[in-house]
Design a protein around this motif. Structure first.
Motif, mmCIF file in Angstrom:
data_model
loop_
_atom_site.group_PDB
_atom_site.id
_atom_site.type_symbol
_atom_site.label_atom_id
_atom_site.label_comp_id
_atom_site.label_asym_id
_atom_site.label_seq_id
_atom_site.Cartn_x
_atom_site.Cartn_y
_atom_site.Cartn_z
ATOM 1 N N LEU A 1 -8.420 -9.795 -8.737
ATOM 2 C CA LEU A 1 -7.892 -9.171 -7.326
ATOM 3 C C LEU A 1 -8.683 -9.720 -6.242
ATOM 4 C CD1 LEU A 1 -7.715 -5.348 -8.196
ATOM 5 C CD2 LEU A 1 -5.987 -6.909 -8.019
ATOM 6 N N VAL B 1 -6.827 -6.678 -1.642
ATOM 7 C CA VAL B 1 -7.201 -5.303 -1.490
ATOM 8 C C VAL B 1 -7.791 -5.276 0.048
ATOM 9 C CG1 VAL B 1 -8.424 -3.220 -2.245
ATOM 10 C CG2 VAL B 1 -7.523 -4.885 -3.703
ATOM 11 N N LYS C 1 0.732 -1.169 -0.029
ATOM 12 C CA LYS C 1 0.069 0.016 0.044
ATOM 13 C C LYS C 1 0.932 1.100 0.150
ATOM 14 C CE LYS C 1 -0.761 -0.577 5.096
ATOM 15 N NZ LYS C 1 -1.491 -1.113 6.114
ATOM 16 N N THR D 1 -2.582 -4.596 -0.850
ATOM 17 C CA THR D 1 -2.921 -3.061 -1.140
ATOM 18 C C THR D 1 -4.063 -2.679 -0.202
ATOM 19 O OG1 THR D 1 -4.285 -3.122 -2.967
ATOM 20 C CG2 THR D 1 -2.106 -3.152 -3.453
ATOM 21 N N GLY E 1 -4.591 -1.954 -6.235
ATOM 22 C CA GLY E 1 -4.402 -3.181 -6.564
ATOM 23 C C GLY E 1 -4.479 -3.501 -8.072
ATOM 24 N N ARG F 1 -1.539 -5.275 -10.340
ATOM 25 C CA ARG F 1 -1.757 -6.476 -11.027
ATOM 26 C C ARG F 1 -0.790 -6.763 -12.443
ATOM 27 N NH1 ARG F 1 -3.533 -11.196 -9.438
ATOM 28 N NH2 ARG F 1 -1.176 -11.353 -10.203
ATOM 29 N N ILE G 1 -3.151 -10.856 -5.153
ATOM 30 C CA ILE G 1 -3.449 -9.523 -4.678
ATOM 31 C C ILE G 1 -4.655 -9.428 -3.825
ATOM 32 C CG2 ILE G 1 -3.261 -7.191 -5.251
ATOM 33 C CD1 ILE G 1 -1.734 -8.010 -7.850
#
Ligand SMILES: *Cc1c(COP(=O)(O)O)cnc(C)c1O
Length: 371
Positions: free
Chosen positions: A108, A91, A45, A70, A76, A80, A89
């Motif tokens: 995501l 979020v 992040k 993230t 995100g 990617r 990933i």
């Protein structure tokens, strides 16, 4: 001209930031090894805490990291294409209202934090007739993010949700992990254990950087370090086991002699108590060198500590370089702000903040070198 990946030319920039990718990679390995059986993710992040996600994320992926976090959906989506397809990933903030479909489209995984996010995700699962994977976050005491206890009870009492969505991670976050003796650590760990007992078979994740060093009882299946990857001490008060990852040098723009009684900087907060040499460097609060360092911060010239004289300006800082050899305070000479003599945590202490804030404020005007 030596431009960096962001197009900033080395000779023309006011300051030079170096990111030691070897240090970041070695910090990740140390965290992974400390976590023994747990997998080790990496938190990306805020542009990898200011270091530059586009460089840091692929470096960690090549080291073997396969899970990334993230905060926002938009972060995100940018992350990617920087990662191999098999990297997950998550979020942390979950889907914004109406944003669930973006997760599927961009590959995501959402962290579902409240009943409305769960409802949106379930609705999408029904619509696509697929059990879409998601993490569930429970609030175990921080009252910031995750299902509140009453909402958690309602969810756990509802038998239908697990047939609709696919829970792939159960997580929570500690409020006081950087204070090992704080009673909240055990309280939250026990609440997390009680929740996990009712969600058998789903991997769990509780540990941020600091919690990795609270012992195996906090590791579960997945570690989620951010700060420690980037060199911040996860346990203030104990020696830092991690390597510094960021260096920063600023260039002198101008130097001058001032006489007794002369003032330096906005607000006239520095008044020369004798003949002094003042050097002005081309970095300021617009570059993240916090204004709270006014009259308190330091730089280093050849290992010698030079104090900030007066207030930090937007684009410049005045240093009291009295006693430093003339040849080292000429326009173009470099001074160290982060490096062998001063860590991110040192600067944070002087600024009255934490290393996280110093790193995430680092500006966009530096020439950046990745090593
Ligand atoms: C930011 C964050 C982390 C990483 O924390 P660090 O202290 O930087 O290691 C992990 N989990 C969550 C939920 C976070 O918000």
């Amino acid at each position: 001209m030596v431009a960096d990946v962001f197009g900033v030319d080395a000779a023309r920039a006011g300051s030079l930031l170096t990111v030691d990718l070897d240090a970041v990679r070695s910090n990740w390995r140390l965290l992974r090894d400390t976590g023994a059986g747990a997998a080790c993710a990496a938190v990306m992040k805020a542009d990898a805490y200011g270091l530059g996600m586009s460089v840091v994320a692929p470096a960690l992926a090549s080291e073997g990291c396969r899970v990334f976090f993230t905060a926002h959906l938009d972060e995100g989506m940018r992350l990617r294409p920087m990662l191999p397809e098999d990297a997950a990933i998550y979020v942390l903030h979950g889907p914004p209202p109406g944003g669930a479909a973006d997760f599927v489209e961009h590959g995501l995984l959402p962290v579902l934090n409240d009943p409305s996010q769960i409802a949106e995700w379930r609705a999408l699962c029904r619509k696509l007739q697929r059990r879409l994977p998601a993490a569930l976050q429970f609030d175990t005491g921080m009252s910031r993010m995750g299902l509140a206890p009453a909402d958690a009870e309602r969810l756990l009492a509802d038998p239908a949700w697990k047939d609709e969505l696919q829970p792939v991670l159960v997580m929570s976050h500690l409020a006081c992990a950087d204070e090992p003796a704080h009673a909240m650590n055990q309280v939250q760990r026990e609440r997390f254990a009680a929740l996990r007992a009712r969600l058998a078979g789903i991997p769990g994740s509780l540990a941020n950087s600091s919690a990795v060093f609270l012992g195996p009882g906090f590791h579960h299946d997945l570690l989620r370090p951010g700060a420690a990857l980037y060199g911040i001490n996860p346990q203030p008060g104990s020696p830092n086991p991690l390597r510094q990852a960021v260096g920063l040098r600023a260039r002198i723009v101008q130097s001058r002699q001032v006489a007794t009684g002369d003032i330096v900087g906005y607000g006239a907060h520095f008044v020369a108590d004798g003949p002094r040499r003042i050097a002005t460097i081309g970095i300021g609060y617009a570059d993240g060198w916090l204004r709270s360092l006014s009259g308190r911060g330091h730089a280093f010239i050849d290992g010698q500590r030079v104090p900030f004289a007066g207030n930090v300006s937007m684009d410049s800082i005045t240093l009291d370089v009295t006693g430093i050899p003339e040849t080292r305070v000429q326009p173009g000479c470099e001074v160290e702000l982060l490096g062998a003599h001063q860590t991110v945590d040192d600067v944070a202490r002087e600024a009255g903040t934490i290393g996280y804030e110093v790193l995430t404020r680092l500006g966009s005007r530096f020439h950046r070198e990745y090593r």
